[in-house]
Write a protein that holds these residues in place. Structure first.
Motif, mmCIF file in Angstrom:
data_model
loop_
_atom_site.group_PDB
_atom_site.id
_atom_site.type_symbol
_atom_site.label_atom_id
_atom_site.label_comp_id
_atom_site.label_asym_id
_atom_site.label_seq_id
_atom_site.Cartn_x
_atom_site.Cartn_y
_atom_site.Cartn_z
ATOM 1 N N ALA A 133 0.813 -1.218 0.000
ATOM 2 C CA ALA A 133 0.000 0.000 0.000
ATOM 3 C C ALA A 133 0.846 1.268 0.000
ATOM 4 O O ALA A 133 0.464 2.275 -0.601
ATOM 5 N N GLN A 332 -7.809 1.884 -1.354
ATOM 6 C CA GLN A 332 -7.734 2.318 0.037
ATOM 7 C C GLN A 332 -9.079 2.140 0.743
ATOM 8 O O GLN A 332 -9.135 1.756 1.912
ATOM 9 N N GLU A 394 -11.932 8.772 2.087
ATOM 10 C CA GLU A 394 -10.935 7.802 1.636
ATOM 11 C C GLU A 394 -10.583 6.750 2.675
ATOM 12 O O GLU A 394 -9.831 5.820 2.379
ATOM 13 N N GLY A 406 -6.666 -2.435 3.252
ATOM 14 C CA GLY A 406 -6.283 -1.817 1.990
ATOM 15 C C GLY A 406 -4.854 -2.102 1.612
ATOM 16 O O GLY A 406 -4.367 -1.595 0.632
#
Length: 407
Positions: A133, A332, A394, A406
């Protein structure tokens, strides 16, 4: 769901994925160069050509959903093989189509399906599954920059092929180039997709879709992407004819499209890099507002090759810069288990916008004799998209008391 335990090499992933996007997006960005040669040779209206390209974008969007589902289940490699073959068939069919229906089936349906299997939704799914990520937005920026470099590289090449070989033979040559996607796809074969079994997931496809479509931020991202599609495809397909109508040479349009591609290399890379440090919704809102301002100034300023090149450079920075932050925001919020599919649905909205932009351009031109109204619509939509991205949330979505993963 975390990135794979034995992920693909980042270098291998970016080289092969980037080269595939370079070819696929590079070829399709030059289709506007064929508008006048095809319509003049066949005696068709601009709306006929625009409708076929509109169908291409709509087919791309619809097929992208299913291509994403298959890539999530079977791996991107198999999907890309089929996409490469369809690309070659569609280009050859486009070259030899003798009726508007055949032209729409080849340039529209076949090429739309081909692009669904060889562009962002599928490639970004591989990136999401194989890149951690903390580097994902950056890696997506690299892939998007490759697509922009493809435009810079391929559009002048396509213009040269048309002038040297004629528009039909140029399409056949590009069909051969599209087959190069096959060996490049070999480098994106992922561990865990050797058979026909899906990678284990916490959600079914139905559960993932129900969750996404009920989530307001998903809807807002889709609305913004609709505007992106409207603007870039209208400009990419109709600007060459717009400039020729204003008395500028075909070379100006070719150079302008190439400049868009060149400057978007920097724009998409910057958007991907900034997405690691800033809120992605802020980046998206800025891009859409800036597009509205750039188009307004372009229409108000005296038209000349210099003004076209400045506009192309500015729009280039903003062109596909929406792609990395939009897809990184999806990962995300929802995690990466169904990323190719969800990316495909958001991209479907983009392609509905593309359909409207390219078709409305041809339709209103044939009715009014100019593109003025479509330019005004593009400005208004830019303001709209800038506003709707501001409320996007988000943070990872909460599922049954736990956070979606995420990473």
């Amino acid at each position: 769901m975390n990135a794979q335990k034995n992920p693909l090499s980042l270098t291998q992933l970016l080289i092969c994925g980037g080269a595939i996007v370079t070819l696929s997006m590079g070829i399709r960005h030059g289709f506007g160069l064929w508008l006048q040669p095809v319509t003049q040779a066949q005696g068709w209206t601009r709306e006929t050509f625009a409708f076929a390209i509109a169908i291409q974008n709509l087919t791309w969007g619809i097929s992208g959903v299913f291509a994403g589902m298959l890539a999530d289940k079977l791996g991107a490699f198999k999907v890309m093989l089929v996409g490469s073959l369809l690309y070659a068939l569609g280009l050859v069919g486009m070259a030899h189509a003798s009726t508007p229906l055949l032209f729409t089936l080849s340039a529209g349906v076949l090429l739309g399906m081909a692009q669904a299997g060889t562009t962002y939704a599928v490639v970004y799914g591989v990136i999401g599954r194989n890149v951690a990520a903390n580097k994902r937005s950056w890696a997506m920026g690299i892939a998007a920059a490759a697509g922009s470099f493809g435009q810079f590289l391929m559009v002048p090449t396509e213009g040269l092929l048309i002038s040297q070989l004629g528009w039909q033979q140029a399409l056949v040559v590009l069909g051969g180039a599209a087959l190069l996607i096959m060996p490049l796809a070999w480098g994106l074969r992922e561990p865990g997709f050797g058979g026909t079994h899906a990678v284990p997931r916490d959600q079914t496809i139905g559960e993932a879709l129900k969750e996404a479509f009920k989530y307001p931020s998903f809807q807002l991202l889709m609305a913004g992407y609709f505007v992106c599609g409207f603007q870039v495809v209208f400009i990419g397909v109709h600007m060459p004819s717009y400039l020729r109508d204003k008395g500028l040479s075909p070379q100006v349009a070719s150079y302008a499209l190439a400049l868009i591609g060149l400057f978007n290399v920097f724009g998409t890379y910057a958007a991907g890099t900034l997405g690691q440090r800033m809120q992605k919704k802020t980046i998206l809102s800025f891009i859409y507002f800036a597009r509205a301002v750039a188009i307004s100034i372009f229409l108000l300023a005296p038209l000349s090759p210099a003004s076209v090149y400045v506009f192309a450079a500015v729009m280039g920075v903003l062109w596909l810069s929406t792609v990395p932050p939009t897809n990184a925001a999806l990962a995300q919020i929802f995690g990466i288990q169904h990323m190719s599919m969800l990316s495909g649905f958001v991209f479907l909205s983009h392609q509905i916008g593309s359909f409207m932009g390219v078709w409305l351009g041809g339709f209103l031109y044939d009715r009014n004799g100019n593109y003025d109204m479509v330019w005004y619509i593009a400005i208004a939509l830019g303001v709209f998209a800038g506003l709707v991205n501001l409320p996007v949330k988000e943070a990872p979505i909460r599922r049954a008391g736990a956070l979606a993963q995420g990473a």
